[in-house]
Scaffold this motif. Sequence first.
Motif, short mmCIF file in Angstrom:
data_model
loop_
_atom_site.label_atom_id
_atom_site.label_comp_id
_atom_site.label_asym_id
_atom_site.label_seq_id
_atom_site.Cartn_x
_atom_site.Cartn_y
_atom_site.Cartn_z
N VAL A 37 0.86 -1.18 0.00
CA VAL A 37 0.00 0.00 0.00
C VAL A 37 0.90 1.24 0.00
CG1 VAL A 37 -1.65 1.36 1.34
CG2 VAL A 37 -1.92 -1.13 1.17
N VAL A 38 0.76 2.04 -1.07
CA VAL A 38 1.55 3.26 -1.20
C VAL A 38 0.60 4.44 -1.00
CG1 VAL A 38 3.00 4.62 -2.76
CG2 VAL A 38 3.14 2.12 -2.79
N ALA A 39 0.98 5.36 -0.15
CA ALA A 39 0.12 6.51 0.14
C ALA A 39 -0.02 7.38 -1.10
CB ALA A 39 0.70 7.31 1.30
N THR A 40 -1.25 7.66 -1.51
CA THR A 40 -1.46 8.56 -2.65
C THR A 40 -1.79 9.97 -2.17
OG1 THR A 40 -3.78 7.93 -2.72
CG2 THR A 40 -2.29 6.71 -4.17
N PRO A 46 -3.93 15.68 5.60
CA PRO A 46 -3.91 16.25 4.25
C PRO A 46 -3.55 17.74 4.23
CG PRO A 46 -6.17 15.67 4.93
CD PRO A 46 -5.26 15.24 6.04
N PHE A 47 -3.63 18.41 5.35
CA PHE A 47 -3.31 19.87 5.37
C PHE A 47 -2.71 20.22 6.72
CE2 PHE A 47 -7.78 18.91 6.17
CZ PHE A 47 -7.93 19.35 7.48
N LYS A 60 3.72 10.54 4.48
CA LYS A 60 3.99 11.37 3.29
C LYS A 60 3.49 10.67 2.04
CE LYS A 60 6.99 15.07 3.47
NZ LYS A 60 5.95 15.59 4.37
N ARG A 61 2.88 11.43 1.13
CA ARG A 61 2.45 10.87 -0.15
C ARG A 61 3.63 10.14 -0.80
NH1 ARG A 61 0.72 12.76 -5.56
NH2 ARG A 61 2.22 14.47 -5.50
N GLY A 103 -7.68 6.68 2.71
CA GLY A 103 -8.71 6.53 1.68
C GLY A 103 -8.67 5.18 0.98
N VAL A 104 -7.96 4.21 1.56
CA VAL A 104 -7.94 2.86 0.98
C VAL A 104 -9.14 2.11 1.57
CG1 VAL A 104 -6.60 0.74 0.64
CG2 VAL A 104 -5.44 2.95 0.83
#
Length: 403
Positions: free
Chosen positions: A37-40, A45-46, A139-140, A163-164
Amino acid sequence: MKPLAEARDEVLAAVHPLPVVEVLLEDARGLALAEDVVATEDVPPFDNSAMDGFAVQRADLNSVPVVLPILEDVPAGSVPSQPLTSGSVIKIMTGAPLPEGADTVVKVEDTSPVGTTEVQISAAPDLGTAVRRAGGDVKRGTTVFTAGTRLSSTHLSVLASLGVAKPLVRRRPVVAYMTTGDELVPASTATLRPGQIRDANTHTVGAILDELGVEGINIGAIGDDADELREALSSAADQADIIITTGGVSMGEYDLVKQVLTELGGVEFWKVAMQPGKPFAFGRIAGTPLFGLPGNPVSVMVAFEQFARPALLKMMGSSALLRPRLRARLEREVSTNPEKIVFLRVALRHDGDVLTCDLSGGQDSNVLSALASANGLAVVPFGTGHVAAGEFVDVEILRLDDQ
Ligand code: AMP
Ligand code: MG
């Protein structure tokens, strides 16, 4: 008798990872990821506030207390409508986006209202205090979990925040299990007739499967009757990826599991040089692997641990198949059969900095009470036969929550 390691290798070679499926997060607990699973996205998020308080420019607090005007209120879920300008503050709640221009948050406890439009700030925290930066958690682009990770509640929490919502996992194995023996009656039986005992194994196996995240189908308690057993095994093979039986694999005249297994599919091996759990039959019914565990409840648990658990984990695609082992000091002298690998039911404790273990009770394979109070299996290797008090042994960790 087969050495344990060889027997386990054969079992593991006979089972294969199940197909990859997409499941909802709420159905994923206990299953293993089928891909990395790679963070997109960044988590959080902010940039946001870690406290209820006031977003400030730290340079405005060089001499405190100071009274500053409040430009607006930003609750969590809202966004600031303006940047923070020098010489003013924005009221902010935990989790709300940090206004542009702000670099620090002063917690509400270090402030007091002055009318409705101003606030007095009485502390000057370091630059950046109570600010959570975007991507500060994940981190993305980061690989968060690798394929083979089994999903616990905390993994599910991370996946949700990324969001997975439908991770790719290996399908949940289905195990049909049954007990055998004419002496068995349900646990709910109030009064035993002579010769009867209550069926413990159904509950042991059902609960272990559940803990492992495997779907169990309880075929029931089967009498010592070849026809009944044949029918139960065929029905089990139709419904499940794996069959588990308990009892009926030793040398007695009524030990029919091995006999019926030989007839219906084939026994790949029988008898492993281990204690407890020596009579153990592994074979297939119509292609479905069958684990013929012994009848004694302790042997059931130990044989399940050594064979069925790693096999099921392999089918689930888990990267870890075996329990973690820790070294612990055995508190008393133990003599065992050197012709077998012996698993002692032990309770782990801390003696200062040293992890110690002691027998949790009688070690005969029918002594259930010692199993219930054990949280580890101490391993006396094949060829050893004797451990002196105070010697260190490997312990397979079953549970740590009640250590
Ligand atoms: P077996 O291998 O069938 O000869 O069983 C070995 C021993 O385990 C016997 O004493 C059985 O009565 C006992 N046993 C078998 N099945 C169960 C069970 N489901 N619950 C409790 N004890 C059992
Ligand atoms: Mg029996």
